[in-house]
Structures are given as C-alpha cells and as structure tokens.
Design a protein around this motif. Structure first.
Motif, mmCIF file in Angstrom:
data_model
loop_
_atom_site.group_PDB
_atom_site.id
_atom_site.type_symbol
_atom_site.label_atom_id
_atom_site.label_comp_id
_atom_site.label_asym_id
_atom_site.label_seq_id
_atom_site.Cartn_x
_atom_site.Cartn_y
_atom_site.Cartn_z
ATOM 1 N N ASP A 1 14.258 -21.848 5.230
ATOM 2 C CA ASP A 1 15.622 -21.149 5.036
ATOM 3 C C ASP A 1 15.357 -19.464 5.161
ATOM 4 O OD1 ASP A 1 14.724 -20.535 2.526
ATOM 5 O OD2 ASP A 1 16.024 -21.822 1.648
ATOM 6 N N ALA A 2 16.404 -19.009 4.726
ATOM 7 C CA ALA A 2 16.850 -17.785 4.748
ATOM 8 C C ALA A 2 15.694 -17.110 3.826
ATOM 9 C CB ALA A 2 18.167 -17.024 4.428
ATOM 10 N N LEU A 3 15.445 -17.791 2.665
ATOM 11 C CA LEU A 3 14.451 -17.179 1.754
ATOM 12 C C LEU A 3 12.925 -17.586 1.903
ATOM 13 C CD1 LEU A 3 16.667 -16.675 -1.456
ATOM 14 C CD2 LEU A 3 15.823 -14.809 0.083
ATOM 15 N N GLU B 1 17.259 -8.868 0.430
ATOM 16 C CA GLU B 1 18.839 -8.607 0.192
ATOM 17 C C GLU B 1 19.579 -9.290 1.143
ATOM 18 O OE1 GLU B 1 20.298 -7.768 -2.634
ATOM 19 O OE2 GLU B 1 18.560 -7.864 -3.430
ATOM 20 N N GLU B 2 19.013 -8.643 2.392
ATOM 21 C CA GLU B 2 19.712 -9.168 3.674
ATOM 22 C C GLU B 2 19.663 -10.794 3.834
ATOM 23 O OE1 GLU B 2 21.423 -7.584 6.205
ATOM 24 O OE2 GLU B 2 21.158 -5.904 4.584
ATOM 25 N N ALA B 3 18.492 -11.542 3.288
ATOM 26 C CA ALA B 3 18.254 -12.880 3.389
ATOM 27 C C ALA B 3 19.424 -13.275 2.484
ATOM 28 C CB ALA B 3 16.867 -13.304 3.058
ATOM 29 N N LYS B 4 19.614 -12.842 1.436
ATOM 30 C CA LYS B 4 20.498 -13.616 0.390
ATOM 31 C C LYS B 4 22.005 -13.534 0.963
ATOM 32 C CE LYS B 4 18.143 -12.512 -3.786
ATOM 33 N NZ LYS B 4 17.972 -11.440 -4.892
ATOM 34 N N LYS B 5 22.226 -12.612 1.864
ATOM 35 C CA LYS B 5 23.473 -12.691 2.644
ATOM 36 C C LYS B 5 23.720 -13.960 3.536
ATOM 37 C CE LYS B 5 24.378 -7.685 2.209
ATOM 38 N NZ LYS B 5 23.893 -6.609 2.928
ATOM 39 N N ARG B 6 22.601 -14.582 3.786
ATOM 40 C CA ARG B 6 22.559 -15.577 4.716
ATOM 41 C C ARG B 6 22.763 -16.759 3.988
ATOM 42 N NH1 ARG B 6 18.392 -13.055 7.804
ATOM 43 N NH2 ARG B 6 17.229 -14.847 7.606
ATOM 44 N N ASP B 7 22.661 -16.831 2.632
ATOM 45 C CA ASP B 7 22.400 -18.143 1.907
ATOM 46 C C ASP B 7 23.574 -19.055 2.174
ATOM 47 O OD1 ASP B 7 22.654 -19.888 -0.196
ATOM 48 O OD2 ASP B 7 21.219 -18.755 -1.413
ATOM 49 N N PRO C 1 0.713 -1.201 -0.047
ATOM 50 C CA PRO C 1 -0.141 -0.134 0.003
ATOM 51 C C PRO C 1 0.679 1.307 -0.160
ATOM 52 C CG PRO C 1 -0.134 -0.984 2.409
ATOM 53 C CD PRO C 1 0.696 -1.972 1.295
ATOM 54 N N ASN C 2 2.116 1.216 0.287
ATOM 55 C CA ASN C 2 3.065 2.565 -0.044
ATOM 56 C C ASN C 2 4.517 1.934 -0.431
ATOM 57 O OD1 ASN C 2 4.526 1.676 2.560
ATOM 58 N ND2 ASN C 2 2.637 2.050 3.328
ATOM 59 N N GLN C 3 5.273 2.700 -0.937
ATOM 60 C CA GLN C 3 6.657 2.700 -1.379
ATOM 61 C C GLN C 3 7.550 2.157 -0.340
ATOM 62 O OE1 GLN C 3 7.303 2.553 -4.722
ATOM 63 N NE2 GLN C 3 9.523 1.824 -4.131
ATOM 64 N N LYS C 4 7.379 2.734 1.059
ATOM 65 C CA LYS C 4 8.080 2.444 2.006
ATOM 66 C C LYS C 4 8.237 0.921 2.342
ATOM 67 C CE LYS C 4 9.096 4.026 6.751
ATOM 68 N NZ LYS C 4 8.145 3.245 7.670
ATOM 69 N N GLU C 5 7.116 0.424 2.483
ATOM 70 C CA GLU C 5 7.144 -0.959 2.730
ATOM 71 C C GLU C 5 7.548 -1.804 1.494
ATOM 72 O OE1 GLU C 5 3.821 -3.148 4.943
ATOM 73 O OE2 GLU C 5 2.861 -1.143 5.060
ATOM 74 N N LEU C 6 7.332 -1.442 0.456
ATOM 75 C CA LEU C 6 7.926 -2.291 -0.611
ATOM 76 C C LEU C 6 9.522 -2.166 -0.492
ATOM 77 C CD1 LEU C 6 8.228 -3.829 -3.300
ATOM 78 C CD2 LEU C 6 7.876 -1.778 -4.505
ATOM 79 N N THR D 1 14.831 -4.795 0.883
ATOM 80 C CA THR D 1 15.876 -4.575 1.574
ATOM 81 C C THR D 1 16.043 -6.237 2.470
ATOM 82 O OG1 THR D 1 15.658 -2.609 2.110
ATOM 83 C CG2 THR D 1 17.109 -3.260 3.435
ATOM 84 N N LEU D 2 14.940 -6.564 3.106
ATOM 85 C CA LEU D 2 14.809 -7.507 3.773
ATOM 86 C C LEU D 2 15.464 -8.762 3.003
ATOM 87 C CD1 LEU D 2 13.835 -8.233 6.695
ATOM 88 C CD2 LEU D 2 11.665 -9.418 5.364
#
Length: 646
Positions: free
Chosen positions: A479-481, A236-242, A223-228, A233-234
């Motif tokens: 898993d992370a994703l 991206e962070e998860a991919k670092k934990r792969d 419903p808004n850009q901020k949440e997207l 970001t979330l």
RNA sequence: GCUGUUGUAGCUCAGGGGUAGAGCACUUCCUUGGUAAGGAAGAGGUCGAGAGUUCAAUUCUCUUCAACAGCUCCA
C-alpha cells in the motif's frame, strides 16, 4: 599477500589482515569516507574486520541496501546508548534494521515514553553521534556473556544468549554502550548525521502474545539532513494517498459504528467502481470456461464441521445463528469452498466433465480481532472474487498455470507491476495446525512450486503461511505506506475433496477423487480496491472512473446545451454529470480537478453556437475544442484500451 | 485481543473549570462570470458515551466505546 577481487573483476594484492577500509583508502580517500560495511565473499561484515585469505570484496556504501541496513542497525545501537543514558536501568530486547530504518524493543519497567520524549532521545543520539565513537567487535565466551548481562540485570539478553552456541557470541561496543550482537556495524557513529524517531508502539517479546509487551521505538537515520527531509516529504505524500482518506473525499465508501465495526458500506460512486471491476473479471472468466454459481450467505454448522473450518476457527468466529427449533445451528458464511463442494456433488461427474470451474462473487463474514481492522484492507464482511476448480490430478498443473495467467492479466490491466509472488508453505516445525496427509501436502506443494517456476514468476517462499488445508501462491502488493497486503491467491487442495467425499468416474469406470484449486485474483473486492486507490492516488483509469466526464456550463445560458451534451454522452454509455450550480467556471473546474474527474467539458455560448465541446483533462489542462464525435472517440479509445490514468 | 496516542459542526481543526469558535461544505439572496476558490446573510454542536470530584465539567479523575500506529492473528 592475498588477492582481493573487486566487483569490476580487478584483482589487487594486499597483506593478509588488511581491512576493507584500508583497501578503500588505497583506492581513494573519498571512497573510504563513504564505506559503511563490506561484502567479503558474499558475506556482509564490518569494514574494519581483517581479511586473511583471498576474497572477493564489495565495498558497501549508502547506495547499497546492505550498506543502509548496516547503518540502521548501528543506529539502533546508538539509540540504545541514548536510552541508557536517559533512562538508567532500561532493559533491551532486540534492535534490528528493517526495510525503512530500525527499531529497538525496550522494557522501561512500568514507565511510559511519549512523543516528546522521543525528541529528547533524538537530541541525545545527535550528541552521542558527534563523539565519533568506534563500533568495536569482541568475541566472548558464553559464560562471560551471561555474566555481563547477569550483572547488568537484562533478562532479555540472557534469554537470547542461552539460545546461542558457545563460540559464536560477539559483543559490539560504541562509546559507553555494549550490546550482544552478531553485527556488522559501520566504522563509527559519525556517519549518522540525520536522525528521526518516528513512532512508539507495543510489541510482544519474541513476537509471542503470551509474552510481556515491550515498548518498540521506530526510527530512521540518514547520512545527511537533505535525505531525511526528502524521506519525510515522501511519507507525507503517501499519507495523502491513503485509501481511507480518499475513500471519504471521493465518496466511495463509509463505515458506521451503528452498523458495526469493519463492515464497509459502498456509496454510489464506490459501488459503481466495484461493479466495473466485477464485470471486468466476469468477462475474463466467461472467456476462460468458468461457470457462475450463487450460494446462500449462511450454511448449516455441519457444513463447516465437515470442512474442518469449525474445528479450526469455530471458537474465534461469529457465533452460530440458532433457530426457534431446537438444535439447528447456522453460521454466517466465512468462505465459499464448502458450498461449492456441495454444488459439485449435485450431480455425478465424469472425467470428461472436468475441470469444473465454479465462480461466485461471494460475500463472507469473519470475526477479525478488533485491533486488526484496517480500512478496507482488513474487514469483517467482504466479497471474494472466488472460484473453485475441480480437476483430475493430471490437470492440476495446467489449470494452476491458467489461473496464474488470469491473475497476471488482472494485475497487468490495472498496472500492478510491483507485486511479489509468495509461495506459502506449511510451517517446518509445527504441523499440528494442518489437516490432511503428508503425501497430499507434498503433491500440492510440488504443483505450486513447479507451476510458479514454469511461469517464470519471481517468488519468495514463506514457511508457516499456508492455509490449514493446503499451500498457497499469494500475490503480495504494497500500500501507499509500504505495508504488504495479500491480493490474488491460488491454493491447491487435496484435503477438502476428501472430507466432502468428492468423486468422478474415470475412464476406467472406477471412482476417483478430484483435486480442488481455490483462487481469487483480486483476493477481495474491498482490499483490491483499497490498494487500487492508493496506487492511482484516486485517479482511476477512465474505464473504472465512477464519473468519467463533468460537464461545466459557464452560465445558466448554457444549461440547455449542457443537457443536450449530457444526453448524447449517456447514449454513448459515457458516465457524465452536469455541474449546474450558479458558480464561476474557475470554481467548477477547481472542484472537478480535486474530485479527480478525468474529463471536464467547459460549455459556453461559443461551443453551443458551433456544436463543439471544450475539453479539459484532469491535471493536464485545456485540450481545446472538438466535436462530440471526436470527444466520444477519444473517450472510447481510452476505455477500450483500459489506459491507466497518468 | 495487547501497548500507546487521539476523540469539539458533514469535513479539516483551534480553544479551554463559568454550558463553544474558524475555514470548507450546506440553505437563501445577489452575481451570469471563459479554464484551479465571486459576494452577503443564515442554519448547523447535550464538545464520543457513562460515572465521579466540584457551587459549577466539554475542560479534572475513572470506566467504556471508537479511530489511528504497531504487535499478535488472518480460512
């Protein structure tokens, strides 16, 4: 007038035919602007549907799971509208909401769609969303529905309609787009403010690999850009934990094309981690009456003919190994159960001997389809923390519950709290793929359902997920994703004991058939470690960390003292390494931090003079100086209590 | 196995029809520095593999192998 009961218990009166949206407006305009859907008498429906009788009402907004999925479902329709505008003649399959977002399966008739095209579709969706088109619902007869999609030339929708009962068919229209849909939908497209189409993949029509493969486009809206932005970001962070990335960075394991696909090889640090885990479970098992056994990596083909595995998997498995002698065939061991059945038969058993619990870290090999291979979570060679319990029928439930305790002990020790316990039963329709009598299956299913219930496990039941020889209780962890993986598994089996003619002599001096419980708390070491890596982001609890302490001498002058400290740590069974490179302390610290080594000891002339160590904790910083005894006590306390790494 | 994307140094990646580049890592030398990157020099690649087009291919085309995403499957 009808009575509407709100979640807080308040009852309000309205004219029959009022909509949830009207009710929201009567409470506050602000609320009305946020309402996506409504739960009326427990059923999720459009906020714009008239309510005609007394009802309980919950207004659903973005903070409700059902509110989100309604919005995502509507977003799928919006995407379909955009696709029709950009790709005239596109045929549509299904487009549901999923856990995070939505997808639509489409047939572009030979055209392909690229990542860049997705940006165009996104732009079109944004444009269409600004029309504030209303999602309007219409009940249609089967004949009209068929006629509509016949004219449109969409055979997928026609197939879906043919499976529906006349009188239950509804269409939803927003803007210029009409879809066969059960609903519900959000009031209009203006709620969809931020749109991201995430990826494109192939998916078989109706999930059947014999069918045509459609193009599936995944997306998510907010419903808004901020949440997207936060969501992206979330991810991206998860991919670092792969675990595949961290496994490489932390030098835990590797693959080699030359060795073969899906055959992980453990580097020293990873092997150390594996051994710690193995020892941890071995100790727990010794304490609960398991007996270690060892069996070979291959078995005669007849072993698997007897077990039924050959008939079930023989054609889709590694081919048998043949000997120079004619007619001899061996298979790489794809599971340990048949071997353990033969171990059971090595000596006659009395009812007093049961239960017998054979445990083995058994390495097995399975030919997984190429496209299924995935890091350490899906491989062709892996080690199960396997055990088979042979017990009397009256012992099944107690043994099963003890295994649940063991699985929970393992999960708790490693901080896996967000698992789901899945009761995996036979498919309700197709029973041809299972062996054994209905009677035995029912006994086994009953044992699992009752045990899980008595242990108070939060369970979900999945039909068609059972093994071919028996039902399972699977512990699923994400898993992370957010992909779900089965870790721990417990299976009750009445069938293999019969096929292997296992027996014990009862108190009545007659022969009886034992019941078998298969179980693996980790599932496999490979998959478990993969999920563990992603859970802790590579920051292993101290008791598991391959290197627990990095000793960082400030200069060559402190080298001797560093070696003395290292020797003391080694004597105390603490895994330490010295960084003796001619680098500045800042660099040594940076690298130890990045390698996620739990403790660093900074040693210079000051520490050497006073016989102290300056302790630094990974991601926490300097803890000050202390004596060796104090440091050893600090480490020991953390190891003994198996504290998780924060 | 299926659909799509990707494949350049140990790692992360840039480049582009005329046989290659950065950062980190590595080696050597200088530096002996007190809590997240000291300096210099050097070495390292038949651009995943095979075939085709071309005077010329790492670059274009085809095939193949592998990785990634999803589907299907998972004893």
């Amino acid at each position: 007038m009808i009575n509407i009961t709100l979640p807080d218990g308040a009852v309000r009166q309205y004219d029959a035919g009022v909509t949830a949206l009207d009710i929201a407006k009567s409470i506050s305009e602000g609320l009305a602007r946020k309402v996506l859907a409504a739960k009326v008498n427990g059923e999720v429906m459009d906020a714009t549907r008239p309510i005609t009788t007394d009802a309980t009402l919950q207004l659903l907004t973005w903070t409700d799971t059902d509110g989100k999925s309604t919005m995502w479902h509507s977003s799928a329709h919006l995407m379909a509208e955009a696709l029709e505008a950009l790709y005239p003649g596109v045929k549509l399959g299904i487009g549901p909401a999923i856990e995070n977002g939505f997808y639509y399966d489409i047939d572009l008739g030979g055209r392909t769609i690229t990542e860049e095209d997705l940006r165009k579709v996104e732009a079109k969706m944004v444009e269409l969303s600004k029309h504030n088109s209303i999602y309007s619902r219409k009940e249609v007869s089967k004949a009209d529905a068929l006629q509509y999609f016949t004219e449109k030339g969409d055979e997928y929708k026609l197939e879906l309609i043919n499976d529906l009962q006349d009188g239950t068919i509804t269409f939803y229209t927003q803007g210029g787009f009409t879809d066969l849909c059960r609903g519900p939908h959000i009031p209009n497209t203006s709620f969809i403010k931020a749109i991201k189409l995430t990826n494109i993949a192939g998916a078989y029509w109706r999930g059947n690999e014999k069918n045509k493969m459609l193009t599936r486009i995944y997306g998510i809206t907010f419903p808004n850009q901020k949440e997207l932005d936060e969501y992206l970001t979330l991810i991206e962070e998860a991919k670092k934990r792969d675990h595949r990335k961290l496994g490489k960075e932390l030098e835990l394991f590797t693959f080699s094309e030359k060795v073969g696909l899906g055959l992980p090889m453990w580097l020293p640090k990873g092997a150390l981690l594996r051994e710690r885990l193995q020892r941890f479970l071995q100790e727990a098992q010794m304490a609960t009456g398991y007996l270690p056994v060892v069996t070979p990596h291959i078995g005669n083909k007849n072993l698997y003919v007897t077990s039924g595995h050959y008939e079930k998997y023989g054609q889709d498995s590694f081919r048998p190994i043949t000997t120079p002698e004619e007619g001899e065939e061996f298979m790489l061991k794809p599971m340990n159960c048949p071997h353990h059945c033969e171990l059971y038969k090595a000596s006659p058993k009395s009812y007093k001997d049961l239960p017998v619990r054979f445990a083995e870290f058994g390495t097995v090999y399975r030919y997984e389809q190429h496209g299924e291979l995935h890091g350490l979570t899906r491989v062709r060679g892996f080690t199960q923390d396997d055990a088979h319990l042979f017990c009397r029928p009256d012992q099944v439930k107690e043994e099963f519950m003890k295994v649940i305790d063991l699985v929970l002990y393992v999960f708790n020790s490693l901080g896996f709290s967000n698992y789901t316990a899945q009761v995996s039963l036979r498919s309700k329709e197709d029973r041809s793929k299972y062996i054994g009598t209905d009677e035995n299956w029912e006994l086994a299913e009953k044992a699992i359902i009752e045990s899980a219930a008595e242990k108070g496990l939060p369970t979900v039941v999945e039909y068609g997920e059972a093994a071919f020889y028996g039902p399972k209780l699977d512990f699923m962890v994400k898993d992370a994703l957010g992909r779900k993986w089965q870790l721990g598994t417990i299976q009750v089996d009445y069938n293999l004991p019969e096929r292997f003619e296992l027996e014990y002599i009862g108190a009545d001096n007659a022969k009886h058939r034992p019941v078998m419980i298969h179980r693996a708390p980790f599932g496999s070491l490979e998959r478990f470690i993969a999920v563990l890596i992603e859970h802790c982001g590579g920051k292993f609890p101290l008791w598991l960390a391959p290197t627990q302490v990095k000793i960082l001498p400030i200069s060559d002058k402190s080298q001797e003292y560093a070696e003395k400290v290292a020797a003391q740590l080694k004597a105390a069974d603490i895994r330490a390494e010295i960084d003796d490179r001619s680098e500045k302390i800042g660099k040594k610290i940076r690298e130890a931090e990045l390698a996620k080594i739990p403790y660093m000891l900074v040693l210079g002339e000051k520490e050497a003079a006073d016989n102290l160590v300056a302790v630094r904790r990974q991601s926490k910083g300097d803890l000050g100086t202390m004596t060796m005894d104090q440091f050893k006590a600090l480490v020991n306390e953390e190891v003994v209590n198996r504290k998780p790494f924060e």
